[in-house]
Every structure is written in structure tokens, then in C-alpha cells.
Design a protein around this motif. Sequence first.
Motif, mmCIF file in Angstrom:
data_model
loop_
_atom_site.group_PDB
_atom_site.id
_atom_site.type_symbol
_atom_site.label_atom_id
_atom_site.label_comp_id
_atom_site.label_asym_id
_atom_site.label_seq_id
_atom_site.Cartn_x
_atom_site.Cartn_y
_atom_site.Cartn_z
ATOM 1 N N ARG A 1 -3.375 10.393 -0.300
ATOM 2 C CA ARG A 1 -4.227 9.746 -1.294
ATOM 3 C C ARG A 1 -3.635 8.390 -1.661
ATOM 4 N NH1 ARG A 1 -8.002 11.129 -5.161
ATOM 5 N NH2 ARG A 1 -7.735 9.946 -7.084
ATOM 6 N N PRO A 2 -4.470 7.327 -1.668
ATOM 7 C CA PRO A 2 -3.913 6.011 -2.002
ATOM 8 C C PRO A 2 -3.473 5.951 -3.451
ATOM 9 C CG PRO A 2 -6.308 5.892 -1.866
ATOM 10 C CD PRO A 2 -5.922 7.276 -1.411
ATOM 11 N N LEU A 3 -2.241 5.520 -3.664
ATOM 12 C CA LEU A 3 -1.699 5.451 -5.023
ATOM 13 C C LEU A 3 -1.760 4.023 -5.551
ATOM 14 C CD1 LEU A 3 -0.093 7.129 -7.214
ATOM 15 C CD2 LEU A 3 1.950 6.067 -6.218
ATOM 16 N N LEU A 4 -1.444 3.078 -4.669
ATOM 17 C CA LEU A 4 -1.416 1.675 -5.071
ATOM 18 C C LEU A 4 -1.747 0.829 -3.856
ATOM 19 C CD1 LEU A 4 -0.602 -0.442 -7.307
ATOM 20 C CD2 LEU A 4 1.664 -0.450 -6.258
ATOM 21 N N HIS A 5 -2.623 -0.132 -4.040
ATOM 22 C CA HIS A 5 -2.938 -1.052 -2.945
ATOM 23 C C HIS A 5 -3.296 -2.402 -3.561
ATOM 24 C CE1 HIS A 5 -4.946 -1.650 1.246
ATOM 25 N NE2 HIS A 5 -4.319 -2.734 0.824
ATOM 26 N N THR A 6 -2.380 -3.331 -3.448
ATOM 27 C CA THR A 6 -2.607 -4.651 -4.044
ATOM 28 C C THR A 6 -2.146 -5.748 -3.096
ATOM 29 O OG1 THR A 6 -0.460 -4.532 -5.142
ATOM 30 C CG2 THR A 6 -2.369 -3.887 -6.444
ATOM 31 N N THR A 7 -2.851 -6.852 -3.150
ATOM 32 C CA THR A 7 -2.427 -8.051 -2.435
ATOM 33 C C THR A 7 -2.268 -9.167 -3.456
ATOM 34 O OG1 THR A 7 -3.595 -7.417 -0.422
ATOM 35 C CG2 THR A 7 -3.073 -9.749 -0.679
ATOM 36 N N VAL A 8 -1.058 -9.688 -3.554
ATOM 37 C CA VAL A 8 -0.804 -10.781 -4.493
ATOM 38 C C VAL A 8 -0.595 -12.058 -3.682
ATOM 39 C CG1 VAL A 8 0.818 -11.708 -6.196
ATOM 40 C CG2 VAL A 8 0.147 -9.292 -6.273
ATOM 41 N N ARG B 1 0.860 -1.186 0.000
ATOM 42 C CA ARG B 1 0.000 0.000 0.000
ATOM 43 C C ARG B 1 0.892 1.230 0.000
ATOM 44 N NH1 ARG B 1 -5.255 1.903 0.910
ATOM 45 N NH2 ARG B 1 -5.364 3.884 2.008
ATOM 46 N N LEU C 1 1.644 4.714 -12.684
ATOM 47 C CA LEU C 1 1.018 5.330 -11.512
ATOM 48 C C LEU C 1 1.275 6.821 -11.653
ATOM 49 C CD1 LEU C 1 2.497 2.950 -8.777
ATOM 50 C CD2 LEU C 1 0.198 2.831 -9.774
#
Lengths: 209, 227, 222
Positions: free
Chosen positions: B155-162, B149, B203
Motif C-alpha cells: 500500500r502506498p504510504l508516501l509519494h511526493t515529488t519536490v 515513494r 504517516l
Amino acid sequence: MTAALLTLADARLPAGGHTHSGGVEQAIAAGLVHDPSSLAGFLLRRLQTAGRVAAGLAAAACRGGDPAALDAEADARTPSPALRAASRQQGRGLVRVGRRAWPSPLWDALPAAPHHPVALGAAATAGGLTPRDAAGAAAYLSVSGPATAAQRLLAMDPLTVAAVTARLAPGIDAVADGALRDGLPADADPLLDLLAEVHAARRDRFFAS
Amino acid sequence: MITRVEVVARRGPGGRTVLPVVRGSGQLAVRRTGPASVHLVATAFGPLGGDDAEIRLVVEEGATLAVRTVAAAVALPDRGGDRPSAQRVVAEVAGSLDLRPEPTVVAARAHHRAGLTATLAPGAVLTATEQVLLGRTGEEPGRWTGTTRVVVDGRPLLHTTVGLGPGAPAWLPPVAPRAYASTVHVGQAAGVLTVDDAVRLPLEDGWVATAWGAELHRVVRAVEAVA
Amino acid sequence: MPPDHDLDDYVDAAVPHRHGGPLRVGLGGPVGSGKTALAAALCRTLGAEYDLAVVTNDIYTTEDADFLRRNAVLPDDRIEAVQTGCCPHTAIRDDITANLDAVELLEDRHPGLELVFVESGGDNLTASFSYGLVDVQVFVVDVAGGDKVPRKGGPGVTASDLLVVNKTDLAPLVGADLDVMRRDSATVRGDRPTLLISLREDPTAAAVADWVREQVRVRVVA
């Protein structure tokens, strides 16, 4: 559950969903989807990543979360420009029909072309539905559209595809239940991102995404 | 075992970075290896299932910090049960942070959870890499879950769960890779780039590149090619 | 149903049946009947008179949009192509979202827009436009399909606002009787007009262009 949920999740709701394949068109082109079993695998992947994310966002939006903040969270969970565009295009389509079907001041609080799950949450609220309903619709729509897209592209037996979708129901329910519990999931599948970007660059395609 | 690491990088006299806080406890020791760089050194096998590590990095405005590790980490299964091991990097960046640890190898039956939460001030620069291999040679793949995250100016720029490995949601044949690498960068923009089994996504003022495949060295080369 | 049940509750009185903005003209018809050629001809003939744009609904490619661009009948930013998900008739009739998006995009981009042609993907004789998408629709068939086409009917042939029978120059070659087509069209269409044309002989599509002018005029007066 009320009949409004059936309307919201109906593939025939004119919100533009039929022009999106959810990555199936490119998965077929890449040889990853070619029969019912590989389709089931693809749909499971999608349900547990994009579907789970959509369900979380839709439930939160229905619960009255700030649409702009949720829209930004959706952007952060959707770094692929092609998938962002597809989500916003479907969000815009849903707002267009939702505004007519379920008049509410909520629509004016949304961004111009919100992410689809955010629009779905607003539609659920406007239609008198619950966050669980919104999550259920989001999870269901994450696989129902792609399933029929695969059916069209591969000329698959529609009864077989209907059976695959029907048997995903427990998984769809689990994802929707999880949306009430897990906050805003962020499950990602880089494969879907790659497929979406390769697809968007093609000039010979049936589907918008 | 509980592991805690904390490093603070500050702009010192003459604009040079100083490191007023460099400390580690538990399984990781911290070595200063340059004026603005540290290496994390494992002091025990592992992590083991049930171990919990938190690495706190603060890079103040005008400072730079590079964080490395000296060797690959091998995540091993819980001896008694099936608890995952966890390692969270929590970074607050107003200057420039370059985080490039060696690969994480997840042994059979182990589950490792990696987290990066980076809170960036406007103008901050971040490069963070991740390299994962499921299973040692001749071994069944373990399981890895990585959440990233990145928040810029609130401000959220990237939020990923792999998730990778048996039981992970999107780890299904025919695309169930043993090796995975990812780099996120904030500071300089780049557009979409796609090659076989690797993709770079833009991004705002940055990008995220991801690659996957059977062998880690090829995957690392692929992610560098699109980075 | 209770006696005081009010059917108006189900309908938006505030939403006009017809939208504002430019006149939207649907161009539909089977594959190969000459929809794209007609769209190109109309753009060339009417481009200097009206502020106009085109939406294409190719089935698989952007070929029709590329044709219009290549032939430079309109600047690039006045042509939008939409994907129809293997269902060209769905995109113009059942779920018109993608086409509405394209029309609205063109309207935003060109605030003075007076006329938009929406060209459907080539489909069958049952395909027709929803009046939620277009104000009037033209259905294009051709002589090469046989002189029985008007008699066989279908919503495009019977209910379109204008039926165009294209490629009259081919009639002697395919053994089609134009009088039969004219008579059958009148029978199934009642008062609705039919035009028999040959884009090869008249590349300006003058008769169809006149009909479009009249539609714009009627709408402006209304």
C-alpha cells in the motif's frame, strides 16, 4: 466538451467548495498573498503541485481506475492531515450532489468520503465526460476556488481576480494535457502542507481549509 | 557515466547482520565501515549531467543496514547539453534501513534528479534523509527534483515529488529556498508539528519532516528539531 | 421541445422532498438579534424532552459554539461548528454541503436524534435557509433594530415559518411601537405566526419552545 463539464466545474455546483480557500486564507495571514501578483504566484504554485496531482488522479479515476487504489495513491500524495480532510470533505460533497445529478452505479463503488479528485473522476464518467475533461475540471478547480477566496478575504477587485484566473487558462490546459501523459504525478509543495496545518489549528478562520 | 551499487544485508548466525553482497561500479565505491554499515565513496567529480546512478539496497528480515556517504556530492551541469544527472535509490526492506547521505549541492545550470523508492514489508523500519543546497558559494542556484515513494505491505504510504530551483513548479518567490532537508521515517508514529519553515506530518506508523530556508546548516537543524 | 417531452425526466421521483431523521430547525436573523441566546434557551428548555443537537455557523470564529459549550446547555459532542467561507448565507441557502455534513455527523453520532437546530451566522434581512437543509425555519429580529423591520420585509421576515421579535423589554428605550411591529408582521406574513418575546424576561423562551414542540408533533403525526 459538453455542457456537463461546465456544470461540473461551476463554482455554484453545491459541493461545498465555497468553504475552502485552498490555503489562501493562511497564505494571506502569513503575508505571502497580499496583491494580484502575489495571488497569481500562489495560484501557479498550487496549480502545478496540488492541481497537477488532482488532474492525474481525476483522469485516472475517469478512465476506470480502481477507486480504492486511486484513493490510497491520493493519500500517499497528501501527507498533510488537514489537506486530506479538506480533500475528503469536498469529495463527500461532490458525491452527494453528483449522485443526484448523474445517477450511476459508479457512485456506490467509491469509498465513503473519497478524495475530491477521485470523486471528480467518477462524476466525469457518470456525466459522460472524458478523462481530459476530468483533468481539466480538477486543474481549474485547484485555482478557481482559492482565487475567489482571496478576493473575499482581501476585498480585491473581482475583475482583477477574474483576469488573473483567465490568464491561468493556458497553464490549466497544460496541466490537464499532462494528466493524460504523465501517469499519476506526485508534485508536492511543503509550504502548502505547512500553511494547511497551521490553519487547521486556528480557531479564528473563515474557511474550512 | 553509469553507476551501479548493490548492497544486501542478511540476518546471519546468532542474529548478527552480514552483508553477503557489497558492490559498486562507476562513480561510487562501497566501503564496509561496520558490521552493518557501508559508506559510499565518490571516485570521480560529479555527478555530471547525463550521469545515471542506481543504488540497490536489500535489507532482509532481521537484518539492519546503515548507509552513509563520506562527503557532499556536487552535481555539475551536463558538459554538452542540458541533461540532468540522476540518482535512484531502490530499497527493499524487511529489516531496518538507515539511509543518511551527506548533502547534495547542485551547481548553477545543473539539474539533479534524486529518487527513493522504498518497498517495505510489514514491520520494516526505515529512516531516510535528504539534504540539498542549490548552488555553491556565490553561485546561482541549480535545479533539484526529488521523488520519494514508500510502499508498505503493498500500500502506498508516501509519494511526493519536490522541485527546487529555477523553473521548478513550486519554486517561486517569496518562498524559493536554496536549502532543503527532509526525513521520512517508518517504524514509530509521530503527530503534526509546525515551526517556521518546517513541518512534520504523520504517516501510518511513521512521519515525514521537511524544512527549507536560505542556509543548509539551519535547515538541517530545523528538520532535526521537528523529526 | 418534442411533444412527448416528460418533465419527470428532470426530477428524482425517488428522492423525497423532505429527508427523514430528526426535525431540522433553522435559526436565522441579523447579527445581535439573539439567535445564539435563543438557541441556548431552547436547548435548556427542550434538552430534557428531546434528543437534540446544534450546528453553529459562525462567521469567523467558533464563538457561538464556544458560548453554547461554556454555558453547558449541551454536551460538547452535540455541538458542531462549520466554517462558511466568508459567506454565511451561501452556507445555509446556496451550497449547504458543510451544514449537511455537520447534521449527518451528528445523526451518525447520536442515532436517536430527534431535533437539530441549525443556527446561521449573523447576516442580513435577505438570508434564509434552503429547505434542503432545514424542515422549518425561525427568523429572529429584535426591537432595537427599529419597529420598521417587519414592514421592510425580506425573505426571512416574510417567508420564515416563525418570526421572532426579540428584546421587547427594550421597546420603551428605543421608541419602538410593539403594536406596529405586530400589525406589520401580520400584514407581510399572512397566516404565518409571529412571536414577540424577551429572553431577558423569559430565559426559557417558553412560547418559541411550544412552537418547536408543535412542529415535532406535526412531523411525527405526518
